[in-house]
Every structure is written in structure tokens, then in C-alpha cells.
Scaffold this active site. Structure first.
Site, short mmCIF file in Angstrom:
data_model
loop_
_atom_site.label_atom_id
_atom_site.label_comp_id
_atom_site.label_asym_id
_atom_site.label_seq_id
_atom_site.Cartn_x
_atom_site.Cartn_y
_atom_site.Cartn_z
N CYS A 127 37.10 98.03 45.06
CA CYS A 127 35.96 98.66 45.72
C CYS A 127 36.35 99.10 47.15
O CYS A 127 37.17 99.98 47.32
CB CYS A 127 34.77 97.72 45.71
SG CYS A 127 33.19 98.57 45.99
N HIS A 222 34.27 95.80 39.70
CA HIS A 222 34.16 94.38 40.02
C HIS A 222 34.16 93.55 38.73
O HIS A 222 33.63 93.97 37.72
CB HIS A 222 32.86 94.09 40.77
CG HIS A 222 32.78 94.70 42.12
ND1 HIS A 222 33.47 94.21 43.19
CD2 HIS A 222 32.07 95.77 42.58
CE1 HIS A 222 33.19 94.94 44.27
NE2 HIS A 222 32.35 95.89 43.93
#
Length: 279
Positions: A127, A222
Site C-alpha cells: 500500500c 493487504h
């Protein structure tokens, strides 16, 4: 404790539903802080050594819990650059990507990451950490503060612009290097233009990027280390090893079941349900 509980009910005119003893055998992700056991981490020549950069505004740090669960992995969070060269450096997400990227440069982490990469360490970002690995990160609308842009670490051929719409999706797919299945969630602000091979092929399209030599990689997904096959393949790419018997999500499920049984054994669950249903 029964006399004391009876006294409390009598004096307060409130129900006491039980006393729950300490439950110590627990392996669940921390809710809002890095667990103490992760902050130092012992190392050994026979262990896979992984360093995680701890941003001041770190987010989604539980992405790496599954790695810590492996018995041959030494995982530690760093507040400052280390002396030793690990097998891998992981750069997690952050609530403020550009400010934390600037901190990496100011504290020497950027130079440390480049040095470790030159010495053969694998560098991976998730991310915000993935965005930092690129050439440029722009925030033209001032989403994180003053509008502007900054140079990234320059280890991946991507450029990111922070956009106003936050991506919140669950998805799954395949890690292209290993062929292993992955699944997880996207939770980020930003769009990355990629001039490199993707890291993942997901149901909703390609995700991430990989350097030409495969030593630097990153993605927006994630939770992918919770997939046992991908985790073992990633660790094996760092150091040849026998895959452990750790089934991470099964460990979490077993812990939740044990915690539920523990609570049920010490609480008047039927009375709690009565109150819950009455309200």
C-alpha cells in the site's frame, strides 16, 4: 468471589454476569498498536531475518503477523536503520504517505534500504510502502496536507497520484512469481501508473509492480501473507527452507474458538443474551 459478586448485585441493583480470568494463550492481531514481542526480535543465522520499517503513522501493520507466526522467522520493527543486512525489508502502509516518505529520507532509512537492496536483500512494500518505492508521489489536491509532490525511493517504475476517492474492496487472485493464490483487501487513496511487470493478477485486474531482477516488489493488497502458500513461497525466495506446518488462518480460528469457550465457561451467557434481546 461469589460473596463479593452477590454483594455487588445487592448494593448496586445491577446484574453481575461473571468474572473472566486472564486468557494468556492468545494469537490474535493487535487492534491498534504493534505488540511488544515484535519490537526487538531475536536473530540467528538459521533464521529468515525480516525488518519492518515502523512509520510514525503506520497503518495495517497486522499485514505481517503471519510472518511472525513462522518459527524460523525473526521479524522486528525498526525505528532507525540497523547495522545488519536482513534477508528482506518490508515497508508497510501509513496514514500519511508523503510525510512518512520524507521521514525515511531524513532519518537515513532511504539510504539504508538502497544499501540493503545493493547487498542482495529483498525489498517489498504494501500500500503506502508500495507507493514510496516508486519514482514520484504527487498530492495535487492536498489530501494529506499541503499540495505538492516528492521523489520516491526510485526502486520501482511507478508514479503515484493521490486521488480523492478511497478504494475499499475485497479481492483475490494469483501471485505471478510463484503461482500461489492470494486474497485480501484494498484500502488506499491513490492511483499508480506502472511501467513494470505487475506483482499480482487479481480478479479486478493487475496489482503492484516488480523490478526487472525481482528483488523489489510491491502491491496494494493487504492481508496476502495470511495465505500459507504465498507466505511459504515468499520466505523460500529469501532463504531455502522447509515449509512449516503453520496454517495461519486456522490458528486464528482456533484461538477465537478457545477464547469463546473461555468466556462461556466464566460468564452467564444466557443472562447476557436475555439483556441483549430485551434491548
Amino acid at each position: 468471589l461469589r460473596p463479593g459478586l452477590d454483594y455487588l448485585e445487592k448494593e448496586t441493583k445491577r446484574r453481575v454476569f461473571g468474572v473472566v480470568p486472564y486468557f494468556g494463550d492468545i494469537r490474535l492481531p493487535e487492534e491498534d498498536r504493534i505488540p511488544e514481542r515484535n519490537q526487538i526480535g531475536a536473530a540467528g543465522n538459521d533464521r529468515v531475518r525480516i525488518d519492518v520499517i515502523r512509520h510514525p503513522r503506520i497503518a495495517n501493520f497486522t499485514d505481517f503477523d503471519a510472518l511472525e507466526a513462522e518459527p524460523d522467522v525473526s521479524l522486528r520493527y525498526l525505528d532507525s536503520p540497523a547495522v545488519e543486512i536482513p534477508d528482506a525489508i518490508l515497508i508497510p502502509g501509513t496514514k500519511s504517505t508523503i510525510p512518512d516518505l520524507r521521514r525515511l529520507k531524513e532519518t537515513g532509512f532511504a539510504a539504508f534500504v538502497s544499501h540493503c537492496r545493493e547487498r542482495g536483500a529483498t525489498i517489498a512494500g504494501i500500500c503506502g510502502g508500495y507507493q514510496m518505492l516508486g519514482k514520484r508521489l504527487a498530492d495535487p489536491n492536498g489530501i494529506e496536507g499541503e499540495p505538492g509532490e516528492t521523489a520516491g525511493l526510485g526502486l520501482l517504475a511507478i508514479e503515484t497520484t493521490l486521488a480523492g476517492v478511497k478504494t475499499l474492496t475485497q479481492t483475490q487472485g494469483t501471485d505471478l512469481a510463484s503461482g500461489e493464490a492470494v486474497r485480501g483487501y484494498h484500502m488506499h487513496v491513490g492511483v499508480s501508473g506502472v511501467d513494470a511487470a505487475p506483482m499480482l493478477q487479481l480478479d479486478d485486474g493487475p496489482d503492484g509492480a516488480v523490478s526487472a531482477d525481482g528483488c523489489v516488489r510491491g502491491c496494494y493488497l493487504h492481508g496476502l501473507f495470511a495465505d500459507d502458500g504465498f507466505r511459504h513461497a515468499f520466505l523460500d525466495s529469501l532463504k531455502r527452507r522447509e515449509a512449516s506446518s503453520v496454517a495461519y488462518e486456522a490458528v486464528i480460528d482456533e484461538t477465537l474458538d478457545a477464547l469463546a469457550a473461555h468466556m462461556e465457561g466464566h460468564l452467564a451467557v444466557d443472562r447476557l443474551l436475555e439483556v441483549a434481546c430485551a434491548t
